[in-house]
Scaffold this motif. Sequence first.
Motif, PDB file in Angstrom:
ATOM      1  N   ASP A 261      50.565  32.935  43.624  1.00 19.48           N
ATOM      2  CA  ASP A 261      50.383  33.605  44.804  1.00 19.48           C
ATOM      3  C   ASP A 261      50.673  35.232  44.601  1.00 19.48           C
ATOM      4  O   ASP A 261      49.832  35.911  45.346  1.00 19.48           O
ATOM      5  N   ASP A 262      51.636  35.521  44.044  1.00 21.19           N
ATOM      6  CA  ASP A 262      52.098  37.103  44.012  1.00 21.19           C
ATOM      7  C   ASP A 262      50.966  37.625  43.293  1.00 21.19           C
ATOM      8  O   ASP A 262      50.401  38.766  43.454  1.00 21.19           O
ATOM      9  N   ALA A 263      50.354  37.115  42.148  1.00 21.52           N
ATOM     10  CA  ALA A 263      49.389  37.638  41.174  1.00 21.52           C
ATOM     11  C   ALA A 263      48.047  38.058  42.000  1.00 21.52           C
ATOM     12  O   ALA A 263      47.180  38.845  42.014  1.00 21.52           O
ATOM     13  N   VAL A 264      47.735  36.891  42.985  1.00 16.60           N
ATOM     14  CA  VAL A 264      46.616  37.212  43.776  1.00 16.60           C
ATOM     15  C   VAL A 264      46.898  38.210  44.478  1.00 16.60           C
ATOM     16  O   VAL A 264      45.836  38.985  44.772  1.00 16.60           O
ATOM     17  N   ALA A 265      47.858  38.303  45.205  1.00 18.70           N
ATOM     18  CA  ALA A 265      48.234  39.590  46.357  1.00 18.70           C
ATOM     19  C   ALA A 265      47.837  40.862  45.606  1.00 18.70           C
ATOM     20  O   ALA A 265      47.221  41.777  46.104  1.00 18.70           O
ATOM     21  N   ASP A 294      40.612  34.202  38.512  1.00 16.48           N
ATOM     22  CA  ASP A 294      41.304  33.427  37.731  1.00 16.48           C
ATOM     23  C   ASP A 294      42.744  33.181  38.548  1.00 16.48           C
ATOM     24  O   ASP A 294      43.164  31.997  38.422  1.00 16.48           O
ATOM     25  N   ALA A 295      43.202  34.244  38.952  1.00 21.18           N
ATOM     26  CA  ALA A 295      44.320  33.840  39.463  1.00 21.18           C
ATOM     27  C   ALA A 295      44.364  33.125  40.755  1.00 21.18           C
ATOM     28  O   ALA A 295      45.346  32.345  41.230  1.00 21.18           O
ATOM     29  N   ARG A 296      43.455  33.203  41.469  1.00 21.79           N
ATOM     30  CA  ARG A 296      43.088  32.302  42.658  1.00 21.79           C
ATOM     31  C   ARG A 296      43.166  30.813  42.325  1.00 21.79           C
ATOM     32  O   ARG A 296      43.469  29.931  42.797  1.00 21.79           O
ATOM     33  N   LEU A 297      42.396  30.684  41.268  1.00 16.47           N
ATOM     34  CA  LEU A 297      42.237  29.318  40.419  1.00 16.47           C
ATOM     35  C   LEU A 297      43.518  28.617  40.341  1.00 16.47           C
ATOM     36  O   LEU A 297      43.871  27.630  40.560  1.00 16.47           O
ATOM     37  N   ARG A 298      44.499  29.549  39.770  1.00 18.26           N
ATOM     38  CA  ARG A 298      45.720  29.057  39.156  1.00 18.26           C
ATOM     39  C   ARG A 298      46.538  28.598  40.641  1.00 18.26           C
ATOM     40  O   ARG A 298      47.496  27.820  40.625  1.00 18.26           O
ATOM     41  N   ALA A 299      46.470  29.456  41.649  1.00 20.18           N
ATOM     42  CA  ALA A 299      47.023  29.386  43.038  1.00 20.18           C
ATOM     43  C   ALA A 299      46.470  28.461  43.753  1.00 20.18           C
ATOM     44  O   ALA A 299      46.996  28.188  44.818  1.00 20.18           O
ATOM     45  N   GLY A 300      45.481  28.002  43.478  1.00 25.65           N
ATOM     46  CA  GLY A 300      44.544  26.558  44.254  1.00 25.65           C
ATOM     47  C   GLY A 300      44.052  27.441  45.166  1.00 25.65           C
ATOM     48  O   GLY A 300      43.950  26.579  46.361  1.00 25.65           O
ATOM     49  N   LYS A 301      43.738  28.697  45.121  1.00 28.31           N
ATOM     50  CA  LYS A 301      42.979  29.284  46.473  1.00 28.31           C
ATOM     51  C   LYS A 301      41.536  29.651  45.941  1.00 28.31           C
ATOM     52  O   LYS A 301      40.935  30.733  46.336  1.00 28.31           O
ATOM     53  N   ARG A 302      40.772  28.792  45.376  1.00 29.58           N
ATOM     54  CA  ARG A 302      39.364  28.986  44.987  1.00 29.58           C
ATOM     55  C   ARG A 302      38.760  28.995  46.322  1.00 29.58           C
ATOM     56  O   ARG A 302      38.844  28.305  47.337  1.00 29.58           O
TER      57      ARG A 302
END
Length: 701
Positions: A261-265, A294-302
């Motif tokens: 989540d932090d990575a996405v931000a 890619d970060a969104r996918l890992r965070a489940g935010k696709r």
Amino acid sequence: MQADCAMGGDGKEDRVNDSTDAFDEDRFLAELDAIFSSHRGATDAEPSILQALADAENAGDDAGTLTVLNEAIGFYRSQGRNQDVQWMVQRALELGLRMGITGTDAWTTTLINAATGMRAAGLHDQAEDLYKQALESANATLSPTDRRMAALHNNLSMLYSETGRPRQALAELRAALDILESSSPDPDHDVDIAATHANMALILLDVAAQSSESDEYLRQADHHALTALSLYRAAGAEHESHYASALAAMAQVSYARGLFDDAVAFYGKALALIEECYGTDADSYRVTKQNLEDARLRAGKRTPDDTSSPAPPVQSGDDRRRHDDAAADGPDIPHPTDEVPHATSRVHASSAEPAAEPSAPSSISGLDLSRRYWEAYGKPLLDGRYSRFRDRTAVGLVGHGSECYGFDDDISHDHDFGPGFCLWLTAEDYAVIGADLQHDYEGLPESFMGFGPRVRTPRAQGQGRRVGVFEIGDFFESLTGLREAPSADKPHEWLMLDEPTLAAATNGRVFRDPYGMFSRTRRGFMLMPDDVRLSLISRRLGMMAQSGQYNLPRMLERGDPAGAWLSIGQFVDATSSLVFLLNNPASVGYLPYYKWRFAALRRLSKRMGSVLPQVAAGLEDIMRLSSAACYAGVGFGEGGKGASTSMAAVRKHVEDVCADVASELRREGLSESTETFLEWQRPYVESRITSDSPLLRSLED
């Protein structure tokens, strides 16, 4: 994977003085700074740099030219235009040597910029050699606390990182940080210190991946990333491009620690700033956008409307880290600071000796005569009646003729020589003023500085004329058959363009091109796609093996001197071409037609950093000995007495040349084979071709 750091410049830039009498370096630097400060780099920087380069060269200002070349290296590096980088590096190093500035801080700075450019282009061996030269020069010319020393350690750390030596990279960064913190008047608000902390965070991720104490190194990486952000904020630099690098570094660290989540931000903030500074066409924008996804996918935010398959993290030109474990290692980050050409160290140099007086008219070159004729008559013409089109018109001398290659001499004056220059217009402008401007051009004095009128051969008249007014597309079509260079996905069109044709389209000199369209079109022909170049290298290897290593000995053994003679000719032609291809035409130009082939080879062999410089002399030895080897004594009833010694010498020279070529292929990473019969090198070279076009590969039996 880090941000290039080239500190120590004074940050001055401005628009170039249009006068060809003098070049105002400070105005150019101030103009360039203003361009990047207003986020116009993507559209306005290159025309400003190219115009300044032409103005400095035309003014005979070597120091100013070197300054512009250093800025050009930084700009093209920031755009990922690696072939342009190599070209500018070569020119800068050659000019610095000619000026005699070795042993000065200007030479140190040039070496740092050149090494950083070559590193960004992925030429790590050449970059490491230049960095070592820069370190040696820096130790002699700079104080231990000079910030350029920090820049050198910072950029050398990137090289070590990209070649799998993270601990050495970390040591270089610590050295850089020590220099910066001890020399900074305000270390709590120093953006260079902030950039170094960001780079240390990234290197520590590499060290963590290779260490059993990964948690400790990840903790240190987090500390340095947070420190970088804090320093940028304290300095009020949150809207500068370098801050995007720190944001992306923080995202990388968060990703590695599983904080998706932090990575996405952080990736989202970095992407917004990159778009603000450089738009959406920059490599850094594309890389960061994919890393964000890619970060969104890992965070489940696709995103709901995204049905594409997850893509692996994209690597930009400087991102060469491997990803054995994507979840632990994270996606590669872009290098937003690579997009800032004035992060390049500034050069302030003067020639070792005063500029020489202009050459006497009896010894003037065609290019110099053309430039002076333009200054005396062409510039006033364009500034007057055609002033509205002045900043849209390119001027220079390019095309057929020995003077365009710089090979003309007094013997050349008997045909197609004399005062003249080319004016290149866009199609729209040519339709408006082309005929009138040509009419006025023809009204200029036919004689100048004791030369003229221009003697025109039949082939240089009418549609084949070499000087005057041209529409840009028509000009290149008259030389190549194409109005612009083929795209990379059309290798068949590239293969139809022989090297002498490309040489004629890319030689000569452009005196001014404020609009930039002519230079962009010309540069398109310079930038042969690497897959095409590799294919041609393979073909030349095949011909060298067939003609020199296989058929030449057989023809000599058969006693067929004519067949042996022709085999030697084929070998020399193929080898000459190969030398230029391995040196990369984007940097050194193309091999010209047969008349100037050896003049071009000799000139290339004298260039600093030239690949296979010894081959030109080897080929001349082969040609010198070929008469005796093929025909010795036969015409005089001696039955070829004495020929055997020359035959053996020719065969040895051929094998020596081929062994040198095989060694160079291995040095450049194009082959792993120790085989000196060059036919067996071809599969290795062709394995580097990424295109699936069958035209680029040799037919298999």
